[in-house]
Design a protein around this motif. Sequence first.
Motif, PDB file in Angstrom:
ATOM      1  N   ALA A  22      28.552  53.170 -19.863  1.00 45.75           N
ATOM      2  CA  ALA A  22      28.564  53.184 -18.397  1.00 45.75           C
ATOM      3  C   ALA A  22      27.461  52.249 -17.927  1.00 45.75           C
ATOM      4  O   ALA A  22      26.333  52.315 -18.415  1.00 45.75           O
ATOM      5  CB  ALA A  22      28.327  54.597 -17.880  1.00 45.75           C
ATOM      6  N   ARG A  23      27.808  51.373 -16.998  1.00 42.75           N
ATOM      7  CA  ARG A  23      26.866  50.355 -16.516  1.00 42.75           C
ATOM      8  C   ARG A  23      26.593  50.536 -15.034  1.00 42.75           C
ATOM      9  O   ARG A  23      27.490  50.843 -14.268  1.00 42.75           O
ATOM     10  CB  ARG A  23      27.452  48.955 -16.731  1.00 42.75           C
ATOM     11  N   GLN A  24      25.351  50.349 -14.675  1.00 41.47           N
ATOM     12  CA  GLN A  24      24.928  50.229 -13.278  1.00 41.47           C
ATOM     13  C   GLN A  24      24.237  48.880 -13.228  1.00 41.47           C
ATOM     14  O   GLN A  24      23.228  48.677 -13.903  1.00 41.47           O
ATOM     15  CB  GLN A  24      23.919  51.319 -12.904  1.00 41.47           C
ATOM     16  N   LYS A  25      24.811  47.936 -12.488  1.00 40.09           N
ATOM     17  CA  LYS A  25      24.221  46.597 -12.456  1.00 40.09           C
ATOM     18  C   LYS A  25      24.319  46.050 -11.042  1.00 40.09           C
ATOM     19  O   LYS A  25      25.413  45.861 -10.523  1.00 40.09           O
ATOM     20  CB  LYS A  25      24.948  45.673 -13.435  1.00 40.09           C
ATOM     21  N   GLU A  26      23.154  45.832 -10.456  1.00 40.57           N
ATOM     22  CA  GLU A  26      23.073  45.245  -9.120  1.00 40.57           C
ATOM     23  C   GLU A  26      24.016  45.939  -8.134  1.00 40.57           C
ATOM     24  O   GLU A  26      24.778  45.299  -7.426  1.00 40.57           O
ATOM     25  CB  GLU A  26      23.348  43.744  -9.192  1.00 40.57           C
ATOM     26  N   GLY A  27      23.981  47.273  -8.152  1.00 40.07           N
ATOM     27  CA  GLY A  27      24.776  48.047  -7.213  1.00 40.07           C
ATOM     28  C   GLY A  27      26.216  48.298  -7.628  1.00 40.07           C
ATOM     29  O   GLY A  27      26.939  49.008  -6.949  1.00 40.07           O
ATOM     30  N   ARG A  28      26.655  47.718  -8.731  1.00 44.12           N
ATOM     31  CA  ARG A  28      28.021  47.947  -9.225  1.00 44.12           C
ATOM     32  C   ARG A  28      27.993  48.996 -10.318  1.00 44.12           C
ATOM     33  O   ARG A  28      27.117  48.980 -11.164  1.00 44.12           O
ATOM     34  CB  ARG A  28      28.602  46.656  -9.826  1.00 44.12           C
ATOM     35  N   ALA A  29      28.986  49.891 -10.306  1.00 43.59           N
ATOM     36  CA  ALA A  29      29.132  50.892 -11.365  1.00 43.59           C
ATOM     37  C   ALA A  29      30.453  50.623 -12.072  1.00 43.59           C
ATOM     38  O   ALA A  29      31.492  50.522 -11.428  1.00 43.59           O
ATOM     39  CB  ALA A  29      29.122  52.293 -10.767  1.00 43.59           C
ATOM     40  N   TYR A  30      30.399  50.458 -13.383  1.00 44.79           N
ATOM     41  CA  TYR A  30      31.593  50.202 -14.174  1.00 44.79           C
ATOM     42  C   TYR A  30      31.309  50.580 -15.620  1.00 44.79           C
ATOM     43  O   TYR A  30      30.185  50.958 -15.952  1.00 44.79           O
ATOM     44  CB  TYR A  30      32.033  48.736 -14.059  1.00 44.79           C
ATOM     45  N   CYS A  31      32.326  50.501 -16.467  1.00 39.23           N
ATOM     46  CA  CYS A  31      32.176  50.811 -17.886  1.00 39.23           C
ATOM     47  C   CYS A  31      32.681  49.646 -18.720  1.00 39.23           C
ATOM     48  O   CYS A  31      33.581  48.920 -18.302  1.00 39.23           O
ATOM     49  CB  CYS A  31      32.997  52.043 -18.261  1.00 39.23           C
ATOM     50  N   VAL A  32      32.112  49.505 -19.895  1.00 38.35           N
ATOM     51  CA  VAL A  32      32.590  48.539 -20.876  1.00 38.35           C
ATOM     52  C   VAL A  32      32.701  49.258 -22.217  1.00 38.35           C
ATOM     53  O   VAL A  32      32.065  50.293 -22.427  1.00 38.35           O
ATOM     54  CB  VAL A  32      31.657  47.311 -21.005  1.00 38.35           C
TER      55      VAL A  32
END
Length: 136
Positions: A22-32
Amino acid sequence: MSHAPDRAVAVALHDGQVLVIARQKEGRAYCVLPGGGVEPGEPPEVAVLRELAEETGLMGTVSRPLWTIEHHDRRAHYFLVAVEPGPMTLGGPEASTRTTTNDYAPQWLSMDSLDDGSLQPESIRDLVRAVEAEIG
């Protein structure tokens, strides 16, 4: 034109779930899916297990190759990986570069939540679902 190093990516399925970061990057939440760069001279099937261990702390074994896909300027080798679920620990470069605006968290994501979890790249969601349906 320079070609970025190949990536090796783990598709680890267990009990109706897929292992993701699970990623939180510069206000974006997504998964890889867990994975990363293949080092010079390293076979992708070795790289995928190294990256899996670095990013999740879990050990796995490659069951079989799944797909090789060109994503922008980078080739990604996807492998079905058998993993023994257990406590997960983020390691490798990801652990040392975590900040409040750039976070990584290994977790199991329900197959029903691939879209809600924003699994990226979006083009692999149906491929992951097909593998899960096949091995059920």
